[in-house]
Enzyme design. Structure first.
Site, short mmCIF file in Angstrom:
data_model
loop_
_atom_site.label_atom_id
_atom_site.label_comp_id
_atom_site.label_asym_id
_atom_site.label_seq_id
_atom_site.Cartn_x
_atom_site.Cartn_y
_atom_site.Cartn_z
N HIS A 40 0.88 -1.19 0.00
CA HIS A 40 0.00 0.00 0.00
C HIS A 40 0.91 1.23 0.00
CE1 HIS A 40 -3.73 2.25 1.61
NE2 HIS A 40 -2.82 3.15 1.28
N HIS A 54 1.55 5.40 -1.65
CA HIS A 54 1.18 6.58 -2.45
C HIS A 54 2.44 7.15 -3.06
CE1 HIS A 54 -2.93 6.80 -0.79
NE2 HIS A 54 -2.35 6.25 0.26
N LYS A 79 -9.30 -0.40 -5.74
CA LYS A 79 -9.33 0.25 -4.44
C LYS A 79 -10.69 0.86 -4.18
CE LYS A 79 -7.93 2.15 -0.64
NZ LYS A 79 -6.71 2.48 0.03
N HIS A 122 -10.39 0.92 1.93
CA HIS A 122 -10.20 1.89 3.02
C HIS A 122 -11.41 1.72 3.93
CE1 HIS A 122 -8.70 5.81 4.70
NE2 HIS A 122 -9.87 5.65 5.30
N HIS A 131 -4.58 -0.82 6.00
CA HIS A 131 -4.11 -0.04 7.16
C HIS A 131 -5.02 -0.20 8.38
CE1 HIS A 131 -6.93 2.66 5.25
NE2 HIS A 131 -6.06 3.15 4.40
N ASP A 160 1.52 2.61 3.50
CA ASP A 160 0.68 3.80 3.34
C ASP A 160 1.54 5.05 3.41
OD1 ASP A 160 -1.55 5.28 2.84
OD2 ASP A 160 -2.48 5.00 4.80
N ALA A 218 -3.99 14.55 5.63
CA ALA A 218 -3.68 13.30 6.33
C ALA A 218 -2.62 12.55 5.54
CB ALA A 218 -4.94 12.44 6.43
O1 DOR Z 1 -3.31 9.25 5.79
C1 DOR Z 1 -3.69 8.98 4.68
N1 DOR Z 1 -3.17 9.56 3.58
N2 DOR Z 1 -4.67 8.08 4.54
C2 DOR Z 1 -5.22 7.83 3.37
O2 DOR Z 1 -6.12 7.03 3.33
C3 DOR Z 1 -4.82 8.58 2.15
C4 DOR Z 1 -3.47 9.08 2.28
C5 DOR Z 1 -3.12 10.12 1.23
O3 DOR Z 1 -3.40 9.90 0.06
O4 DOR Z 1 -2.53 11.14 1.60
ZN ZN Z 2 -3.33 5.08 1.68
#
Ligand code: DOR
Ligand code: ZN
Length: 351
Positions: A18, A20, A104, A141, A179, A252, A268
């Site tokens: 997982h 980004h 997703k 999620h 997560h 994550d 976040a």
């Molecule tokens: O903390 C997070 N950041 N949780 C998520 O589900 C998405 C992620 C983000 O893309 O920044």
């Molecule tokens: Zn994520």
């Protein structure tokens, strides 16, 4: 005679289930940090606009590979962002062609760039049934978005109100609950062995909600799902170090610029790609479970995704506290690196 604790640990090269990576300048800045340690990663599709179709996923994969530095090897495993308009045939074709590994599901409004997510699960039932038929995993999620549900309860309520009913209706659907942050999620995964697994992030093994809120607000520890009480963190550590095949690493790692995090309504996400393996080695060592790190980071994920584990290995070496940057510069601005709050003694030895 007391045994000397190990100072070297060789494991199969890990994968991140997982991740980004974002796009453009941010992608270019963060990708080498993941590729330095991980062979493969499940790439999240929450770009703006999101990666919805097989064609968009193929184009995104090309953009990732185009900025992979010379000499590095890395395989992005692409995902499709599920919307209420997703075409089951496009999903199946992208899976068949090896373009998309998983889909997703973001409940609409649950997190960063989730506005095009799913409001009404019944609308995506044909896609989920198709995925069950072809064995394509669904990454979820797992948080409800109702404003009247307390943010610390949103995962627990999601499991009861959304996840369990989906799994009952479509028992062949292979689900990854992403997560996980609660004892309830760990118990649910343990108690439901069929077609269900969970990823656990690095940061949720280390921080609890006090880390975010006690003695001052610390935006760099804010992520979603938000970290919970200490007893939940302990349950996550127990699950991760247990070796149980249905728990594996999904960092994550979610870079946001400091400008985006440090404002009245900050984003976040926690950027852990750089020091994840060192953090994990500390957590597993403290639990007396270094031997299980390979299961968590390198073996359980591929087994659930029905992929072979990596043939290469990496060696973690214990020594003087590691020097790593507090901040990395990106073309979009500085990004703060996760601070676990303790020194990291394990480094990944690169061949
Ligand atoms: O903390 C997070 N950041 N949780 C998520 O589900 C998405 C992620 C983000 O893309 O920044
Ligand atoms: Zn994520």
């Amino acid at each position: 005679m007391a045994q000397t604790p190990p100072t070297r640990l060789t494991i199969r090269r890990p994968d991140d289930w997982h991740l980004h990576l974002r796009d453009g300048a941010m992608l270019q800045a963060v990708l080498p940090h993941t590729a330095a340690h991980f062979a493969r990663a499940i790439i999240m599709p929450n770009l703006v606009p999101p990666v919805v179709t097989g064609a968009q996923a193929a184009a995104y994969r090309d953009r990732i590979m185009a900025v992979l530095p010379e000499g590095m090897t890395f395989t992005p495993l692409m995902t499709l962002y599920l919307t209420e308009d997703t075409d089951p045939e496009d999903v199946a074709a992208a899976h068949e062609a090896g373009i998309a590994t998983a889909v997703k599901l973001y409940p609409a409004g649950a997190t960063t760039n989730s506005a095009s997510g799913v409001r009404d699960v019944t609308k995506v039932r044909p896609v989920l049934e198709k995925m069950g038929e072809i064995g394509m995993p669904l990454c979820i999620h797992g948080e409800v978005t109702d404003h009247d549900i307390d943010i610390f309860d949103r995962e627990r309520v999601f499991i009861e109100k959304v996840l369990h009913p989906i799994r009952k209706k479509i028992p062949d659907l292979r689900v990854v609950l992403e997560h996980v942050t609660t004892q309830e999620a760990v118990d649910y995964v343990r108690d439901n062995p069929k077609n269900l697994a969970a990823t656990i992030t690095t940061h949720h093994l280390i921080i609890n909600r006090n880390s975010i809120l006690a003695g001052g607000i610390r935006p760099h520890f804010y992520c979603l799902p938000v970290a919970k009480r200490e007893r939940h963190r302990i349950a996550l550590v127990q699950a991760a170090v247990s070796g149980d095949r249905r728990f594996f690493l999904g960092t994550d790692s979610a870079p946001h610029t400091d400008a985006a995090k440090l404002q009245p309504c900050g984003c976040a996400g926690i950027f852990t790609a750089i020091n994840t393996m060192s953090c994990l080695a500390e957590v597993f060592e403290a639990a007396g479970a270094l031997k299980k790190l390979e299961h968590f980071a390198s073996l359980n994920g591929p087994a659930y995704y029905r992929l072979p584990p990596n043939e290469e290995t990496v060696t973690l070496v214990k020594g003087a506290p590691l020097d790593y940057p507090e901040i990395i510069e990106t073309g979009d601005g500085p990004v703060t690196v996760f601070d676990p709050g303790f020194p990291l003694h394990w480094r990944v030895e690169t061949a």
